[in-house]
Motif scaffolding. Structure first.
Motif, PDB file in Angstrom:
ATOM      1  N   MET A   1      -2.925 -16.088  18.473  1.00 21.51           N
ATOM      2  CA  MET A   1      -3.654 -16.544  17.283  1.00 21.51           C
ATOM      3  C   MET A   1      -2.668 -16.964  16.188  1.00 21.51           C
ATOM      4  SD  MET A   1      -6.595 -13.598  17.381  1.00 21.51           S
ATOM      5  CE  MET A   1      -7.276 -13.959  15.794  1.00 21.51           C
ATOM      6  N   LEU A   2      -1.545 -16.292  16.094  1.00 20.70           N
ATOM      7  CA  LEU A   2      -0.493 -16.678  15.148  1.00 20.70           C
ATOM      8  C   LEU A   2       0.027 -18.061  15.519  1.00 20.70           C
ATOM      9  CD1 LEU A   2       1.519 -15.785  12.839  1.00 20.70           C
ATOM     10  CD2 LEU A   2       3.000 -15.013  14.696  1.00 20.70           C
ATOM     11  N   ASP A   3       0.272 -18.292  16.821  1.00 25.14           N
ATOM     12  CA  ASP A   3       0.736 -19.595  17.298  1.00 25.14           C
ATOM     13  C   ASP A   3      -0.299 -20.691  17.064  1.00 25.14           C
ATOM     14  OD1 ASP A   3       3.046 -18.338  18.140  1.00 25.14           O
ATOM     15  OD2 ASP A   3       2.433 -18.242  20.249  1.00 25.14           O
ATOM     16  N   ASP A   4      -1.590 -20.341  17.098  1.00 27.95           N
ATOM     17  CA  ASP A   4      -2.673 -21.306  16.868  1.00 27.95           C
ATOM     18  C   ASP A   4      -2.989 -21.493  15.385  1.00 27.95           C
ATOM     19  OD1 ASP A   4      -2.838 -21.617  19.595  1.00 27.95           O
ATOM     20  OD2 ASP A   4      -4.612 -20.360  19.841  1.00 27.95           O
ATOM     21  N   GLY A   5      -2.313 -20.749  14.517  1.00 29.42           N
ATOM     22  CA  GLY A   5      -2.511 -20.905  13.076  1.00 29.42           C
ATOM     23  C   GLY A   5      -3.708 -20.163  12.521  1.00 29.42           C
ATOM     24  N   LEU A   6      -4.230 -19.186  13.241  1.00 29.76           N
ATOM     25  CA  LEU A   6      -5.390 -18.435  12.768  1.00 29.76           C
ATOM     26  C   LEU A   6      -4.992 -17.187  11.983  1.00 29.76           C
ATOM     27  CD1 LEU A   6      -7.546 -18.665  16.024  1.00 29.76           C
ATOM     28  CD2 LEU A   6      -7.777 -20.028  13.946  1.00 29.76           C
ATOM     29  N   ILE A   7      -3.804 -16.677  12.255  1.00 31.05           N
ATOM     30  CA  ILE A   7      -3.292 -15.483  11.579  1.00 31.05           C
ATOM     31  C   ILE A   7      -1.959 -15.846  10.930  1.00 31.05           C
ATOM     32  CG2 ILE A   7      -2.332 -13.176  11.973  1.00 31.05           C
ATOM     33  CD1 ILE A   7      -4.518 -12.605  13.874  1.00 31.05           C
ATOM     34  N   MET A   8      -1.750 -15.293   9.731  1.00 28.77           N
ATOM     35  CA  MET A   8      -0.502 -15.567   9.000  1.00 28.77           C
ATOM     36  C   MET A   8       0.668 -14.828   9.639  1.00 28.77           C
ATOM     37  SD  MET A   8      -1.381 -15.348   5.021  1.00 28.77           S
ATOM     38  CE  MET A   8      -2.401 -16.556   4.210  1.00 28.77           C
ATOM     39  N   PRO A   9       1.863 -15.399   9.515  1.00 31.24           N
ATOM     40  CA  PRO A   9       3.043 -14.650   9.936  1.00 31.24           C
ATOM     41  C   PRO A   9       3.135 -13.380   9.082  1.00 31.24           C
ATOM     42  CG  PRO A   9       3.606 -16.951   9.512  1.00 31.24           C
ATOM     43  CD  PRO A   9       2.198 -16.745   9.062  1.00 31.24           C
ATOM     44  N   PRO A  10       3.654 -12.306   9.641  1.00 33.02           N
ATOM     45  CA  PRO A  10       3.658 -11.028   8.910  1.00 33.02           C
ATOM     46  C   PRO A  10       4.484 -11.093   7.623  1.00 33.02           C
ATOM     47  CG  PRO A  10       4.872 -10.850  10.977  1.00 33.02           C
ATOM     48  CD  PRO A  10       4.251 -12.187  10.958  1.00 33.02           C
ATOM     49  N   ARG A  11       3.793 -10.804   6.522  1.00 32.38           N
ATOM     50  CA  ARG A  11       4.476 -10.688   5.232  1.00 32.38           C
ATOM     51  C   ARG A  11       4.779  -9.229   4.956  1.00 32.38           C
ATOM     52  NH1 ARG A  11       0.943 -14.086   1.012  1.00 32.38           N
ATOM     53  NH2 ARG A  11      -0.779 -13.175   2.172  1.00 32.38           N
ATOM     54  N   GLN A  12       3.934  -8.377   5.514  1.00 31.81           N
ATOM     55  CA  GLN A  12       4.095  -6.931   5.351  1.00 31.81           C
ATOM     56  C   GLN A  12       3.939  -6.314   6.739  1.00 31.81           C
ATOM     57  OE1 GLN A  12       1.209  -5.318   2.675  1.00 31.81           O
ATOM     58  NE2 GLN A  12       1.863  -3.200   2.996  1.00 31.81           N
ATOM     59  N   PRO A  13       4.886  -5.510   7.185  1.00 32.14           N
ATOM     60  CA  PRO A  13       4.785  -4.921   8.525  1.00 32.14           C
ATOM     61  C   PRO A  13       3.505  -4.101   8.686  1.00 32.14           C
ATOM     62  CG  PRO A  13       6.948  -4.468   7.551  1.00 32.14           C
ATOM     63  CD  PRO A  13       6.095  -5.092   6.487  1.00 32.14           C
ATOM     64  N   GLY A  14       2.868  -4.272   9.861  1.00 37.58           N
ATOM     65  CA  GLY A  14       1.683  -3.478  10.157  1.00 37.58           C
ATOM     66  C   GLY A  14       0.401  -3.989   9.547  1.00 37.58           C
ATOM     67  N   VAL A  15       0.417  -5.230   9.015  1.00 39.82           N
ATOM     68  CA  VAL A  15      -0.788  -5.803   8.409  1.00 39.82           C
ATOM     69  C   VAL A  15      -1.047  -7.170   9.040  1.00 39.82           C
ATOM     70  CG1 VAL A  15      -1.855  -6.635   6.279  1.00 39.82           C
ATOM     71  CG2 VAL A  15      -0.413  -4.598   6.229  1.00 39.82           C
ATOM     72  N   TRP A  16      -2.282  -7.364   9.499  1.00 38.19           N
ATOM     73  CA  TRP A  16      -2.694  -8.646  10.037  1.00 38.19           C
ATOM     74  C   TRP A  16      -3.546  -9.335   8.985  1.00 38.19           C
ATOM     75  CZ3 TRP A  16      -4.580  -7.400  15.695  1.00 38.19           C
ATOM     76  CH2 TRP A  16      -3.514  -6.915  16.442  1.00 38.19           C
ATOM     77  N   GLU A  17      -3.335 -10.656   8.829  1.00 37.67           N
ATOM     78  CA  GLU A  17      -4.049 -11.390   7.783  1.00 37.67           C
ATOM     79  C   GLU A  17      -4.459 -12.764   8.306  1.00 37.67           C
ATOM     80  OE1 GLU A  17      -3.341 -12.657   3.105  1.00 37.67           O
ATOM     81  OE2 GLU A  17      -1.825 -11.485   4.162  1.00 37.67           O
ATOM     82  N   LEU A  18      -5.705 -13.134   8.010  1.00 38.53           N
ATOM     83  CA  LEU A  18      -6.209 -14.439   8.436  1.00 38.53           C
ATOM     84  C   LEU A  18      -5.654 -15.548   7.554  1.00 38.53           C
ATOM     85  CD1 LEU A  18     -10.018 -13.700   9.022  1.00 38.53           C
ATOM     86  CD2 LEU A  18      -8.272 -14.092  10.766  1.00 38.53           C
ATOM     87  N   THR A  19      -5.482 -16.731   8.159  1.00 40.96           N
ATOM     88  CA  THR A  19      -5.161 -17.931   7.392  1.00 40.96           C
ATOM     89  C   THR A  19      -6.487 -18.565   6.981  1.00 40.96           C
ATOM     90  OG1 THR A  19      -5.207 -19.326   9.377  1.00 40.96           O
ATOM     91  CG2 THR A  19      -3.068 -18.367   8.751  1.00 40.96           C
ATOM     92  N   GLU A  20      -6.398 -19.640   6.241  1.00 43.58           N
ATOM     93  CA  GLU A  20      -7.633 -20.360   5.860  1.00 43.58           C
ATOM     94  C   GLU A  20      -8.341 -20.871   7.108  1.00 43.58           C
ATOM     95  OE1 GLU A  20      -9.170 -20.454   2.960  1.00 43.58           O
ATOM     96  OE2 GLU A  20      -7.552 -19.121   2.277  1.00 43.58           O
ATOM     97  N   LEU A  21      -7.564 -21.353   8.076  1.00 46.78           N
ATOM     98  CA  LEU A  21      -8.173 -21.819   9.331  1.00 46.78           C
ATOM     99  C   LEU A  21      -8.856 -20.659  10.049  1.00 46.78           C
ATOM    100  CD1 LEU A  21      -8.617 -24.019  11.474  1.00 46.78           C
ATOM    101  CD2 LEU A  21      -6.382 -23.416  12.416  1.00 46.78           C
ATOM    102  N   GLY A  22      -8.236 -19.496  10.039  1.00 50.41           N
ATOM    103  CA  GLY A  22      -8.841 -18.315  10.657  1.00 50.41           C
ATOM    104  C   GLY A  22     -10.129 -17.904   9.962  1.00 50.41           C
ATOM    105  N   ARG A  23     -10.140 -18.001   8.639  1.00 47.10           N
ATOM    106  CA  ARG A  23     -11.367 -17.671   7.894  1.00 47.10           C
ATOM    107  C   ARG A  23     -12.465 -18.675   8.214  1.00 47.10           C
ATOM    108  NH1 ARG A  23     -10.421 -14.100   3.407  1.00 47.10           N
ATOM    109  NH2 ARG A  23      -8.204 -13.749   3.130  1.00 47.10           N
ATOM    110  N   ALA A  24     -12.090 -19.947   8.279  1.00 46.53           N
ATOM    111  CA  ALA A  24     -13.098 -20.998   8.579  1.00 46.53           C
ATOM    112  C   ALA A  24     -13.635 -20.833   9.997  1.00 46.53           C
ATOM    113  CB  ALA A  24     -12.459 -22.373   8.397  1.00 46.53           C
ATOM    114  N   THR A  25     -12.828 -20.356  10.912  1.00 46.93           N
ATOM    115  CA  THR A  25     -13.269 -20.166  12.294  1.00 46.93           C
ATOM    116  C   THR A  25     -14.323 -19.085  12.412  1.00 46.93           C
ATOM    117  OG1 THR A  25     -11.070 -20.842  13.051  1.00 46.93           O
ATOM    118  CG2 THR A  25     -12.433 -19.687  14.633  1.00 46.93           C
ATOM    119  N   THR A  26     -14.239 -18.070  11.589  1.00 53.64           N
ATOM    120  CA  THR A  26     -15.173 -16.951  11.693  1.00 53.64           C
ATOM    121  C   THR A  26     -16.467 -17.184  10.929  1.00 53.64           C
ATOM    122  OG1 THR A  26     -14.134 -15.815   9.823  1.00 53.64           O
ATOM    123  CG2 THR A  26     -13.341 -15.263  12.030  1.00 53.64           C
ATOM    124  N   GLU A  27     -16.508 -18.183  10.097  1.00 53.01           N
ATOM    125  CA  GLU A  27     -17.724 -18.408   9.295  1.00 53.01           C
ATOM    126  C   GLU A  27     -18.794 -19.119  10.063  1.00 53.01           C
ATOM    127  OE1 GLU A  27     -16.273 -20.455   5.868  1.00 53.01           O
ATOM    128  OE2 GLU A  27     -15.483 -18.625   5.001  1.00 53.01           O
TER     129      GLU A  27
END
Length: 149
Positions: free
Chosen positions: A123-149
């Motif tokens: 999902m990170l490679d597909d641009g749905l999840i952001m690269p880790p800014r903080q270890p141990g935290v997963w975060e959606l990108t805008e594309l990931g948010r749009a995919t789930t809506e």
């Protein structure tokens, strides 16, 4: 009376009628036609027009984790700690997980958790999840948010 000299083999001193050297040479081998390619084998079920169902996979395919990861992150405002995501995945996917998913992989981690981590990387490679800014935290990108809506 002795047989004529030319009736004996010079190589083995046997009469030519008994000697392998005096026998006529064997006929040349027949040239075979090039081998025909065998027609592809068709199962009886396919030939009969019925569908063949294979056995279900032993473990849950990695791709099946994606919608659950996306939904879990979306429900948590688009961002969550890994252990919270894993706990929610265990709850959501309980009816989907197969017995082999509860085995451990070489690193000692449960197979389903390892598959979820691999899917997160995809999902990170597909641009749905952001690269880790903080270890141990997963975060959606805008594309990931749009995919789930």
């Amino acid at each position: 009376m002795t047989p004529p000299v030319d009736d004996y083999c010079e190589l083995c001193d046997l009469p030519l009628s008994q000697c392998v050297h005096g026998q006529p040479p064997p006929p040349p081998p027949e040239k075979k036609a090039p081998a025909k390619k065998a027609a592809p084998r068709v199962s009886r079920a396919k030939a009969a027009g019925t569908s063949v169902t294979s056995a279900p996979p032993r473990r849950t395919p990695q791709r099946e984790f994606r919608p659950h990861i996306l939904a879990t992150l979306q429900d948590n405002g688009g961002r969550a700690e890994v252990e919270d995501v894993m706990a929610e995945l265990a709850r959501r996917m309980e009816p989907v997980l197969r017995p082999a998913d509860h085995e451990t992989v070489n690193q000692g981690e449960l197979r389903w958790r390892y598959a979820a981590r691999l899917e997160r990387k995809a999902m990170l490679d597909d641009g749905l999840i952001m690269p880790p800014r903080q270890p141990g935290v997963w975060e959606l990108t805008e594309l990931g948010r749009a995919t789930t809506e």
